[in-house]
Design an enzyme around this catalytic site. Sequence first.
Site, PDB file in Angstrom:
ATOM      1  N   HIS A 155     -11.470  -4.617 -24.012  1.00 25.98           N
ATOM      2  CA  HIS A 155     -10.391  -5.447 -24.030  1.00 25.98           C
ATOM      3  C   HIS A 155      -9.471  -5.386 -22.585  1.00 25.98           C
ATOM      4  O   HIS A 155      -8.470  -6.137 -22.536  1.00 25.98           O
ATOM      5  CB  HIS A 155      -9.540  -5.324 -25.254  1.00 25.98           C
ATOM      6  CG  HIS A 155      -8.769  -4.200 -25.298  1.00 25.98           C
ATOM      7  ND1 HIS A 155      -9.229  -3.013 -25.558  1.00 25.98           N
ATOM      8  CD2 HIS A 155      -7.462  -4.015 -24.838  1.00 25.98           C
ATOM      9  CE1 HIS A 155      -8.278  -2.158 -25.704  1.00 25.98           C
ATOM     10  NE2 HIS A 155      -7.306  -2.553 -25.223  1.00 25.98           N
TER      11      HIS A 155
ATOM     12  N   HIS B 251      -5.632  -6.953 -18.578  1.00 24.20           N
ATOM     13  CA  HIS B 251      -5.465  -6.593 -19.981  1.00 24.20           C
ATOM     14  C   HIS B 251      -5.952  -7.900 -20.559  1.00 24.20           C
ATOM     15  O   HIS B 251      -5.260  -9.101 -20.306  1.00 24.20           O
ATOM     16  CB  HIS B 251      -4.233  -6.219 -20.396  1.00 24.20           C
ATOM     17  CG  HIS B 251      -4.394  -5.351 -21.737  1.00 24.20           C
ATOM     18  ND1 HIS B 251      -4.339  -6.186 -22.906  1.00 24.20           N
ATOM     19  CD2 HIS B 251      -4.213  -4.173 -22.069  1.00 24.20           C
ATOM     20  CE1 HIS B 251      -4.471  -5.152 -23.871  1.00 24.20           C
ATOM     21  NE2 HIS B 251      -4.349  -3.936 -23.464  1.00 24.20           N
TER      22      HIS B 251
END
Lengths: 78, 151
Positions: B58, B73
């Site tokens: 992620h 992110h």
Amino acid sequence: MADEKAQKILEALGGRDNIIEIEPCITRLRCELEDGSVVDEKALKALGAHGVMRSGNVVQVVVGPEADTIASDIEDLL
Amino acid sequence: MSLRVGSPVAGRVVALSAVPDQVFAEAMVGPGVAVEPIRSKADVVSPLDGTVVTLHPHAFVVANADGAAILVHLGIDTVKRKGEGFELHVVKGEQVQAGQKIVTWDPAEVEAAGFAPICPVVALDASAEVLGDLALDADVVAGDALFDWSR
């Protein structure tokens, strides 16, 4: 010394008996603790933490991009 | 010297302060922008030429030879997805070029699972003054310039 830093962070989090789980996420350590109130925020900042966020017994320590390394160094001490 | 940092995803560029996460919103790990991604399955690309120094499903960090490091992110608190819905195309330590595919994800799926899919793009350990030409409020496609980093 990387291990020494991990040791000091661990102490500032209340020591190994206070740790339920530590999970690194890129820039931060998400720490689930037995007791979040014993965390020594000043010590964590002195060790280079950019910030400390508390939400009850979950404490997030923003350590920067070395979070993964620090977390695994702390895991080694548990 | 100025480093052009490209968008990892397609969407609308917003201020980092709009991110619903204190660490990013207060630029604790560095300044940057965020991209509110288009809600459909898409490839996420590297914002610069460099080495993948950190890689999670992620989130990732690419650093160049000068030590400039960009954190991408994908969504907020998405570490809790434990990799579900993220398909990686590189390994940690790999050399990548700006625009190279790093991971495939679906912001709509992330949102449906209860997470904000907004993507902070952060110049790690930089000061805010060294970033210029922020593409705030622009609609971008992956690879379009997000900001310039004076080095």
